[in-house]
Write a protein that holds these residues in place. Structure first.
Motif, PDB file in Angstrom:
ATOM      1  N   PHE A   2       1.529 -12.604  -9.425  1.00 54.30           N
ATOM      2  CA  PHE A   2       1.755 -14.050  -8.955  1.00 54.30           C
ATOM      3  C   PHE A   2       1.112 -14.858 -10.261  1.00 54.30           C
ATOM      4  O   PHE A   2       0.380 -14.480 -11.008  1.00 54.30           O
ATOM      5  CB  PHE A   2       0.799 -14.443  -7.972  1.00 54.30           C
ATOM      6  CG  PHE A   2       0.891 -13.503  -6.553  1.00 54.30           C
ATOM      7  CD1 PHE A   2       2.320 -13.098  -6.109  1.00 54.30           C
ATOM      8  CD2 PHE A   2      -0.036 -13.060  -5.642  1.00 54.30           C
ATOM      9  CE1 PHE A   2       2.490 -12.560  -5.097  1.00 54.30           C
ATOM     10  CE2 PHE A   2       0.164 -12.360  -4.682  1.00 54.30           C
ATOM     11  CZ  PHE A   2       1.652 -12.138  -3.992  1.00 54.30           C
ATOM     12  N   ASN A  18      -0.140 -18.821 -11.403  1.00 52.11           N
ATOM     13  CA  ASN A  18      -0.586 -20.362 -11.182  1.00 52.11           C
ATOM     14  C   ASN A  18      -0.629 -20.985 -12.409  1.00 52.11           C
ATOM     15  O   ASN A  18      -1.003 -20.452 -13.372  1.00 52.11           O
ATOM     16  CB  ASN A  18      -1.701 -20.378 -10.498  1.00 52.11           C
ATOM     17  CG  ASN A  18      -2.222 -21.834 -10.372  1.00 52.11           C
ATOM     18  OD1 ASN A  18      -2.724 -22.502 -11.424  1.00 52.11           O
ATOM     19  ND2 ASN A  18      -1.910 -22.505  -9.261  1.00 52.11           N
ATOM     20  N   ALA A  30       7.481 -20.572 -13.662  1.00 49.17           N
ATOM     21  CA  ALA A  30       6.108 -20.834 -13.516  1.00 49.17           C
ATOM     22  C   ALA A  30       5.988 -22.098 -14.492  1.00 49.17           C
ATOM     23  O   ALA A  30       5.064 -22.911 -14.234  1.00 49.17           O
ATOM     24  CB  ALA A  30       5.134 -19.613 -13.766  1.00 49.17           C
ATOM     25  N   THR A  53      -0.268 -28.959  -9.892  1.00 51.10           N
ATOM     26  CA  THR A  53      -0.538 -27.476  -9.821  1.00 51.10           C
ATOM     27  C   THR A  53       0.543 -26.764  -8.903  1.00 51.10           C
ATOM     28  O   THR A  53       0.941 -27.475  -8.176  1.00 51.10           O
ATOM     29  CB  THR A  53      -1.793 -26.994  -9.590  1.00 51.10           C
ATOM     30  OG1 THR A  53      -2.013 -25.760  -9.747  1.00 51.10           O
ATOM     31  CG2 THR A  53      -2.263 -27.194  -8.076  1.00 51.10           C
ATOM     32  N   ASP A  54       0.743 -25.625  -9.133  1.00 55.10           N
ATOM     33  CA  ASP A  54       1.867 -24.904  -8.454  1.00 55.10           C
ATOM     34  C   ASP A  54       1.452 -23.358  -8.818  1.00 55.10           C
ATOM     35  O   ASP A  54       1.331 -23.047  -9.818  1.00 55.10           O
ATOM     36  CB  ASP A  54       3.237 -25.207  -8.932  1.00 55.10           C
ATOM     37  CG  ASP A  54       4.185 -25.037  -7.670  1.00 55.10           C
ATOM     38  OD1 ASP A  54       3.986 -24.378  -6.738  1.00 55.10           O
ATOM     39  OD2 ASP A  54       5.309 -25.808  -7.740  1.00 55.10           O
ATOM     40  N   SER A  55       1.598 -22.665  -7.711  1.00 55.62           N
ATOM     41  CA  SER A  55       1.549 -21.035  -7.901  1.00 55.62           C
ATOM     42  C   SER A  55       3.114 -20.403  -7.388  1.00 55.62           C
ATOM     43  O   SER A  55       3.803 -20.987  -6.595  1.00 55.62           O
ATOM     44  CB  SER A  55       0.525 -20.793  -6.601  1.00 55.62           C
ATOM     45  OG  SER A  55      -0.421 -21.117  -6.877  1.00 55.62           O
TER      46      SER A  55
END
Lengths: 351, 362
Positions: A155, A157, A87, A68-70
């Motif tokens: 933002f 995620n 993203a 996972t990454d934001s």
């Protein structure tokens, strides 16, 4: 190019009776449904999303990579990409570094009230294109809206999953003294592209972000070389230097790299000189490092060079059991020095 | 890269090194005055290539390192209590004041912006007419003209909400202070090329004569640095002391006349405290009375009174060349880049950080 539009052909934005995102779009009610039904779901269409359940049911056998990454990038649109493709590619690449083929993504937006719908549309189009290019499916997601001033536009995620290649045997612990460090292409292009558009720093530059999916080449390498590949890492935030430090510290080994062999685009080198920055510490979004035994290094380099974005792939350094925990750089003129670990935000020097 | 790669030429570097090894017969301590030179020496691994008899002493020319803590405190006070937009060069942000750094102030909500040019700060002032915008004017003679220009331009454009928090310092008085210290180990100086680009070289002639010490105006690339060191060592080995200019492609004897004129118009010279060193007479640039409207200390009534520096940091001894950073009892123990006791451990140009981060021996 730094327009607010991703490249390529896109469907026109649907006619809507609002032009900015408001708190109501995150309320879970009518406007949320309108946003999803008119914009998100038709563009990311697949059987899992069509189901519109609380989550996706996936059929996975054997080892699965999960990451996972934001994404909080500013500016949202930059030369060569935007937060949308970043993203997708960012998480796709994290899964790829595990030796897996990324298949499924989750996608969560946290939108700041007041974001122009057109920008959201363009970001969504970039997400769609990046998913098509990387052959991954967004199977679940979420949209929240926060009050103005509580976010930076948007933002995102993403979380990704993919089945690990049966031949992959990748682990930091497999790195040993003598291993070669292979870099897949030129350094620092993402970071410099972003910086060239950041308020207060704007400078003319033809550099574009290197954001791209990497799993086609990493899967190929695992397929051809199997366990001869010891580890993949993508040098994003903190750059190549951060990855090498982590490897050196965790494995209690040293790393030696050659400055003269580092592929750097002349414009990137120029921007770094001007800004007082070191390309080894700057973020990349389409590069990876391969750690492998010396006897396989040349073949691996040749294989990466066959890939469309790997023409400049090269061995940049060697793992050693001398000076454990330290990364040493042999400078262009032959002097050796320690490549320091960064302690916090990279700040440009005064002179 | 044109005008850069030539000065990183391996063949030329080898030739200069060979010559340096040939002419060096005795131990010499040479101070590179400028932080940019320190950075060049460590970044290119030059320290690793020099003859053992040559010791480079990293001088006080890191403007971030010598900015006194009370000025950083004032900058923080402006952001947190007067709600100004504070604009600063990047590496100033991590330097500890007496209680916190600008980075910590930013985390507490201060509006602090990293800029490369003070003219950008004037633009920010024009875009934010309801806010006060302060530029933290740090640096030697190199950055001073651009900062002076920002004041002149702001005045011309009628910008009323722009001021400088002035922390400018001058190189020649610092060299004199080092030479006046009886314990000093310095045999020769590499003078800062970019400072001399602005100021010219004449002001170093009296220093050479008074202290009988070679000074070589030197650039920043490997070929420059090695040639500067070689020219200094050749003088020392021959028992002579002269002012020489290695950096002729950039530095003219008379300097940059319009820039010098601008400095004289905007600033006057007064005594200034240097962090870790103490007060050096006539070593600081302050805004002249006619530009008082652009002086943050006047506009916000900042008091120049401050308690004396109390710190275990021996940065003064390091910057004067009395001790090398690893000889400090706190080096790498109580003092690291993450938890610095003093500024030279913070900035990439600081002597202690340079040793801590780059030196191969440790």
């Amino acid at each position: 190019m730094s327009s607010d539009k991703p490249a390529g052909f896109h469907c026109p934005m649907p006619e809507l009776n609002f032009d900015t995102i408001t708190l109501a779009h995150g309320s879970g009610g009518k406007l949320t449904r309108l946003l999803l039904d008119s914009m998100v779901i038709p563009n990311l269409k697949n059987p899992w999303l069509d189901e519109q359940g609380d989550g996706a049911v996936l059929d996975l056998n054997g080892p699965v990579a999960f990451s996972t990454d934001s994404f909080v990038v500013s500016p949202l649109f930059f030369p060569g990409g935007c937060i949308g493709d970043l993203a997708v590619n960012g998480t796709v690449n994290d899964v790829a570094m595990c030796g897996a083929k990324p298949e499924y993504l989750s996608l969560s937006f946290i939108i700041e009230e007041g974001l122009p719908v057109e920008q959201f549309w363009n970001i969504l189009m970039a997400v769609r294109d990046a998913c098509l290019k990387a052959d991954v499916k967004v199977v679940t997601g979420d949209t929240k809206v926060v009050e103005r001033g509580k976010g930076d536009g948007i933002f995102i995620n993403t979380t990704g999953m993919g089945r690990v290649h049966p031949k992959a045997k990748l682990a930091s612990s497999r790195i040993k003294a003598g291993d070669k460090v292979i870099l897949s292409g030129p350094l620092a292009e993402h970071g410099i592209a972003i910086m060239s558009k950041r308020k207060g720093l704007e400078f003319e530059s033809a550099i574009v972000s290197d954001t791209r999916p990497l799993h086609s080449i990493t899967q190929k390498l695992v397929d051809v070389f199997g366990k001869k590949v010891h580890l993949f890492r993508d040098p994003t935030r903190g750059g190549v230097a951060a990855v090498l430090h982590e490897i050196a510290l965790r494995n209690k080994l040293g790393v030696e790299i050659e400055e003269s062999g580092l592929p750097v685009h002349p414009e990137v080198a120029g921007a770094c000189e001007m800004l007082g920055l070191d390309p080894l510490y700057i973020a990349n979004e389409g590069l990876f490092l391969t750690f492998a035994s010396p006897e396989n290094a040349d073949q691996i380099v040749a294989e990466i060079q066959n890939w469309a974005f790997g023409k400049q792939a090269t061995v940049i350094g060697t793992i050693t059991d001398e000076h454990p925990g330290k990364v040493l750089l042999k400078s262009t003129i032959g002097g050796r020095r320690v490549l320091p670990d960064i302690s916090g935000e990279i700040l440009p020097r005064i002179c | 890269m044109k005008y850069l790669s030539e000065f990183r030429d391996v063949k030329l570097v080898k030739k200069l090194l060979a010559r340096l090894h040939e002419v060096t017969t005795r131990p010499w301590s040479i101070m590179e005055v400028c932080g940019g030179q320190t950075h060049g020496l460590v970044r290119h691994g030059i320290l690793d290539l020099l003859p053992e008899k040559i010791t480079m002493i990293h001088g006080p020319g890191c403007p971030v390192c010598v900015t006194p803590a009370h000025l950083i405190d004032q900058a923080i006070e402006l952001t947190l209590e007067h709600d100004v937009i504070l604009c600063s060069f990047g590496d100033m942000l991590r330097v500890p004041g007496s209680e916190m750094s600008l980075l910590s102030a930013r985390a507490k909500g201060a509006d602090i912006r990293i800029l490369y040019s003070p003219l950008e700060a004037v633009r920010i002032a024009q875009e934010n007419p309801d806010k006060q915008v302060v530029f933290f004017a740090v640096g030697f003679e190199t950055t001073a003209p651009a900062n002076a220009l920002s004041v002149v331009q702001a005045k011309k454009a009628g910008v009323k909400n722009y001021t400088l928090l002035c922390a400018h310092v001058l190189v020649p008085p610092a060299i004199e202070t080092i030479m006046q210290d009886e314990e000093t180990r310095v045999d020769g100086f590499l003078a800062a090329g970019h400072v001399c680009t602005v100021m010219g070289t004449d002001e170093y002639e009296p220093v050479v004569a008074r202290y009988k010490v070679p000074i070589v105006v030197t650039g920043f690339e490997p070929v420059d640095l090695l040639e500067g060191i070689l020219m200094t060592v050749e003088q020392l080995e021959n028992g002579v002391f002269r002012l020489e200019n290695q950096y002729k492609r950039v530095v003219a004897r008379q300097g940059n006349a319009p820039a010098v004129e601008l400095l004289r118009d905007v600033f006057d010279i007064r005594d200034r405290q240097w962090r870790g060193v103490g007060t050096i007479p006539k070593s600081g640039l302050f805004l002249r009375g006619k530009y008082a409207d652009f002086d943050a200390s006047v506009r916000f009534g900042l008091s120049d009174e401050h308690p004396p520096e109390t710190t275990e940091c021996l940065s003064g001894d390091v910057m004067k060349g009395k001790i090398k950073p690893p000889e400090c009892p706190h080096f790498g123990k109580g003092c690291t880049p993450e938890h610095p006791l003093g500024a030279p451990m913070v900035s990439g140009e600081g002597a202690c950080a340079a040793y801590y981060n780059y030196a191969f021996e440790q």
